[in-house]
Design an enzyme around this catalytic site. Structure first.
Site, PDB file in Angstrom:
ATOM      1  CB  CYS A  31      37.651  61.595  35.038  1.00 34.79           C
ATOM      2  SG  CYS A  31      37.530  60.475  33.645  1.00 34.79           S
ATOM      3  NE  ARG A  73      37.797  61.646  40.931  1.00 36.17           N
ATOM      4  CZ  ARG A  73      36.890  61.001  41.635  1.00 36.17           C
ATOM      5  NH1 ARG A  73      37.087  60.794  42.915  1.00 36.17           N
ATOM      6  NH2 ARG A  73      35.779  60.574  41.078  1.00 36.17           N
ATOM      7  CD1 TRP A 109      42.334  55.199  35.023  1.00 39.19           C
ATOM      8  CD2 TRP A 109      40.218  54.566  34.724  1.00 39.19           C
ATOM      9  NE1 TRP A 109      42.283  53.842  35.152  1.00 39.19           N
ATOM     10  CE2 TRP A 109      40.996  53.423  34.964  1.00 39.19           C
ATOM     11  CE3 TRP A 109      38.859  54.401  34.493  1.00 39.19           C
ATOM     12  CZ2 TRP A 109      40.462  52.145  34.995  1.00 39.19           C
ATOM     13  CZ3 TRP A 109      38.316  53.124  34.525  1.00 39.19           C
ATOM     14  CH2 TRP A 109      39.117  52.016  34.778  1.00 39.19           C
ATOM     15  CG  ASN A 163      34.168  61.215  37.464  1.00 39.46           C
ATOM     16  OD1 ASN A 163      34.553  60.162  36.970  1.00 39.46           O
ATOM     17  ND2 ASN A 163      33.948  61.363  38.760  1.00 39.46           N
ATOM     18  N   GLY A 164      32.438  59.860  34.718  1.00 40.81           N
ATOM     19  CA  GLY A 164      31.342  58.883  34.784  1.00 40.81           C
ATOM     20  C   GLY A 164      31.194  58.172  33.457  1.00 40.81           C
ATOM     21  CD  GLU A 212      46.416  45.316  51.084  1.00 42.10           C
ATOM     22  OE1 GLU A 212      45.560  44.812  50.353  1.00 42.10           O
ATOM     23  OE2 GLU A 212      46.751  46.508  51.001  1.00 42.10           O
ATOM     24  CE  LYS A 248      48.601  47.888  48.403  1.00 41.93           C
ATOM     25  NZ  LYS A 248      47.322  47.938  48.891  1.00 41.93           N
ATOM     26  CD  GLU A 286      47.600  48.026  44.595  1.00 44.53           C
ATOM     27  OE1 GLU A 286      46.562  48.242  43.956  1.00 44.53           O
ATOM     28  OE2 GLU A 286      47.629  48.064  45.834  1.00 44.53           O
ATOM     29  CG  HIS A 295      45.585  21.540  48.130  1.00 37.15           C
ATOM     30  ND1 HIS A 295      45.304  20.191  48.101  1.00 37.15           N
ATOM     31  CD2 HIS A 295      45.573  21.902  49.439  1.00 37.15           C
ATOM     32  CE1 HIS A 295      45.110  19.762  49.332  1.00 37.15           C
ATOM     33  NE2 HIS A 295      45.271  20.784  50.166  1.00 37.15           N
ATOM     34  CE  LYS A 336      43.607  56.135  47.455  1.00 36.98           C
ATOM     35  NZ  LYS A 336      44.234  54.917  47.970  1.00 36.98           N
TER      36      LYS A 336
HETATM   37  C1  G6P Z   1      40.990  50.736  43.633  1.00 31.99           C
HETATM   38  C2  G6P Z   1      42.188  51.221  44.406  1.00 31.99           C
HETATM   39  C3  G6P Z   1      42.455  50.305  45.589  1.00 31.99           C
HETATM   40  C4  G6P Z   1      41.223  50.189  46.456  1.00 31.99           C
HETATM   41  C5  G6P Z   1      39.989  49.774  45.649  1.00 31.99           C
HETATM   42  C6  G6P Z   1      38.715  49.928  46.454  1.00 31.99           C
HETATM   43  O1  G6P Z   1      41.284  49.523  43.035  1.00 31.99           O
HETATM   44  O2  G6P Z   1      43.313  51.276  43.562  1.00 31.99           O
HETATM   45  O3  G6P Z   1      43.524  50.813  46.347  1.00 31.99           O
HETATM   46  O4  G6P Z   1      41.454  49.258  47.465  1.00 31.99           O
HETATM   47  O5  G6P Z   1      39.847  50.600  44.494  1.00 31.99           O
HETATM   48  O6  G6P Z   1      38.522  51.288  46.710  1.00 31.99           O
HETATM   49  P1  G6P Z   1      37.709  51.859  47.924  1.00 31.99           P
HETATM   50  O7  G6P Z   1      37.814  53.351  47.787  1.00 31.99           O
HETATM   51  O8  G6P Z   1      36.298  51.372  47.744  1.00 31.99           O
HETATM   52  O9  G6P Z   1      38.317  51.350  49.174  1.00 31.99           O
END
Ligand code: G6P
Length: 611
Positions: A2, A27, A73, A99-100, A484, A488, A491, A507, A606
């Site tokens: 949040c 956030r 969130w 937030n928390g 990765e 991408k 997500e 496998h 994020k």
């Molecule tokens: C969330 C974000 C990702 C990020 C991950 C770890 O899932 O959507 O993009 O890689 O958190 O976040 P950090 O800030 O610890 O790299």
């Protein structure tokens, strides 16, 4: 997660809060709310994004110079109008944003309900605001005392902004576990989850520490801890520019951040490595270099994309510095019973510096006596403040939820660290060391060369935008890039995608391959080139569609694959920094063609500040 914003001063608070909330939407963005503390102190909140809130508020009187805003969130209670913040206490004296997570909220709620206190929402936050008012009404003389006493009963994480209608010219901010920054202006203060809502008004900020409570009026700020001891507010100067946090002409933050990578990588190694320096200098590690050189083992922890960067780090440290490395999901590591000794070095990688699981893993490793280092992007965030030492990635603010430039910056820092240790340990000769440094400094220019082919990536994206599944294959340094690339795509486009070590395909995943399955193969020229050629043949023999990332000028795979995406020649240890670029762009284009909101994908956030 949040985002929270508060303002007290002489400006119209509404504008400050709405602009701030838009910056914090990364956030969380399932609902939003605002309250201006004027004669009515109404709360406006609704399901949806900050723009929905703006429409909802329009036409109402939101004039006033004190207020708070929230973008949510959901953790407790579905995203809806009632569960959105701010929350008001049962007699309406306190208004609060949070937030928390309040972990003991169920017990507290039961206690308050037994006392006849009513609840409207399903949130843990409403428990908190009611608890504060209950303590206040029991005869504790000021809002501040009630807040401190109530928070002493709370287990969990919070970043809070609180107002009390009996003390109308004051805001209270408190932090434990969730980040909170206070901007200090002239007779005005800004409170926010990070500095982005603040930077256009002031560069002077105070980062709250856990258990801090700030009592803020236009005349000044008093900082205490929960036990009522005065704390000295330390003012830091922000090194962040307003231009760095808008879209700069790009359609999305994600696209801007992908295109920024030549510059952000340069910023990551600026002053730390260079052909004229002929060495790697990492000031943040200066005092711990010896311990790093003597490390028996390195444990890298992270989540999401940061974990993928850690996997590239494993290859780098093993190859260049001959140190044994383990890469762990922070969430698994912290709940196992990991064996950590004082001879270990733990490296926490986190863009935000706030990921709850990574932070908890940092604390665990510190308790076990390991040297704990951070590789983080957000300056002043929790992880760099709790680690023994570390290196900032300096990639600039990353707003798009899907991480792009943070990944390449993290890999760049890991490469610099591995080179530094490798040379100090004499694993690398001076000649090898200098040659790698030269290669690393060539990376930004090579990425520029890849970015000019964006139209081609877009064309390929248009051919496969309706696919239901994708497979990504890579070996060695490029296996983490396969992971990765798949992350991408899934997500932001919601297409199911899996990353696999190419040899493991036999496998299991090979059973999925048919004429509808696009397989992205990372097949640049390195020691496993011949093997990956065989893997491509295996896919083609089953009619799979091969999209291969190859080294410029390659001729064998070019004949076999359905599409090739060329990247310039680079030393194989830096290939992840180049090979990831086309994958980021293909994911981006597919997602936009499918009408997805790439900067704010559904269900994601994020900064994951809850477990
Ligand atoms: C969330 C974000 C990702 C990020 C991950 C770890 O899932 O959507 O993009 O890689 O958190 O976040 P950090 O800030 O610890 O790299």
């Amino acid at each position: 997660m949040c985002g929270i914003v508060g303002y007290i001063g002489n400006r119209e608070a509404y504008n400050v809060l709405i602009t701030g909330l838009k910056r914090l939407e990364y956030r969380g963005y399932d609902s939003a709310g605002i309250s201006i503390l004027n004669s009515q102190s109404s709360i406006y909140k609704c399901k949806g994004k900050v723009s929905d809130l703006e429409r909802f508020v329009s036409g109402n009187n939101v004039s006033g110079t004190i207020g708070m805003g929230h973008t949510r969130w959901a953790t407790h209670g579905e995203p809806n109008d009632v569960n959105a913040h701010p929350h008001k206490s049962f007699h309406g004296k306190f208004i609060l944003i949070h937030n928390g997570i309040i972990e003991n909220y169920a017990r507290l709620k039961e206690k308050l309900m037994a006392l006849g206190i009513p609840f409207k929402s399903e949130t843990d936050t409403e428990v908190l605001v009611n608890l504060i008012e209950y303590v206040y009404e029991k005869g504790n003389s000021t809002a501040e005392i009630a807040v401190r006493m109530a928070l002493s009963e709370v287990i969990g994480a919070y970043g809070l902004v609180i107002a009390c209608t009996d003390e109308p010219d004051k805001l209270i901010a408190a932090r434990k576990g969730s980040p909170l920054v206070i901007g200090v202006g002239s007779k005005e203060y800004f409170i926010a989850s990070d500095a982005t809502p603040i930077v256009e008004y002031t560069k002077s900020v105070i980062y709250l520490n856990d258990n801090d409570v700030a009592i803020i009026s236009r005349e000044g700020l008093i900082l205490k801890n929960l036990q009522n001891d005065n704390q000295i507010p330390r003012i830091h100067q922000l090194d962040l520019d307003i231009g760095e946090i808008d879209k700069g002409g790009y359609k999305h933050f994600m696209l801007k951040e992908i295109f920024e990578q030549p510059r952000s990588i340069l910023d990551t190694f600026r002053g730390r490595v260079g052909t004229e320096l002929n060495a790697v200098y990492l000031g943040g590690l200066y005092n711990v270099t010896e311990r790093l050189v003597e490390a028996r083992r390195i444990i890298i922890i992270g989540c999401g994309t940061s974990w993928h960067a850690g996997l590239v780090g494993e290859y780098l440290f093993e190859d260049l510095a001959r140190i044994s490395v383990e890469v762990e999901y922070a969430s698994e590591f912290r709940y196992r019973n990991p064996i950590i000794t004082p001879d270990d070095v733990v490296i926490a990688i986190s863009q935000s510096g706030e990921t709850a699981d990574t932070l908890a893993a940092v604390r665990l490793a510190k308790e076990a006596g390991a040297l704990v280092l951070g590789i983080c992007n957000v300056v002043g965030s929790s992880i760099p403040r709790e680690t023994d030492a570390g290196v900032y990635t300096h990639a600039g603010p990353e707003i798009g939820v899907a991480s792009t430039k943070a990944f390449t910056a993290q890999v760049t820092v890991l490469a610099m660290m591995a080179l530094l240790i490798g040379r100090k340990k004499n694993v690398l000769s001076e000649e090898q060391y200098l040659s790698y440094i030269k290669s690393l400094t060539e990376v930004p220019g090579r990425i520029e060369q890849i970015l000019v082919h964006d139209d081609e990536f877009k064309r390929i994206a248009s051919l496969y935008k309706l696919a239901n599944n994708f497979l990504y294959l890579g070996r060695g340094y490029l296996f983490p890039v396969a992971l990765e690339g798949a992350l991408k795509l899934k997500e932001i486009s919601y297409i199911h995608a899996e990353g696999y070590p190419a040899a493991e395909m036999k496998h299991g995943p090979i059973a999925l391959i048919d004429h509808k399955m696009p397989v992205v193969v990372l097949a640049t020229k390195d020691s496993s080139y011949e093997k990956i050629v065989s893997n491509i043949q295996e896919v083609k023999a089953r009619n799979g569609i091969v999209i291969a990332v190859v080294t410029e000028g390659e001729s064998v795979i070019t004949k076999m694959a359905d599409h090739v995406l060329e990247i310039p020649v680079i030393d194989p240890i830096f290939a992840p920094l180049l090979a990831v670029i086309p994958l980021q762009l293909i994911a981006y284009h597919i997602a936009t063609m499918r009408g997805c909101n790439v900067d704010q994908p559904r269900n994601l956030a994020k900064s994951v500040t809850v477990e």
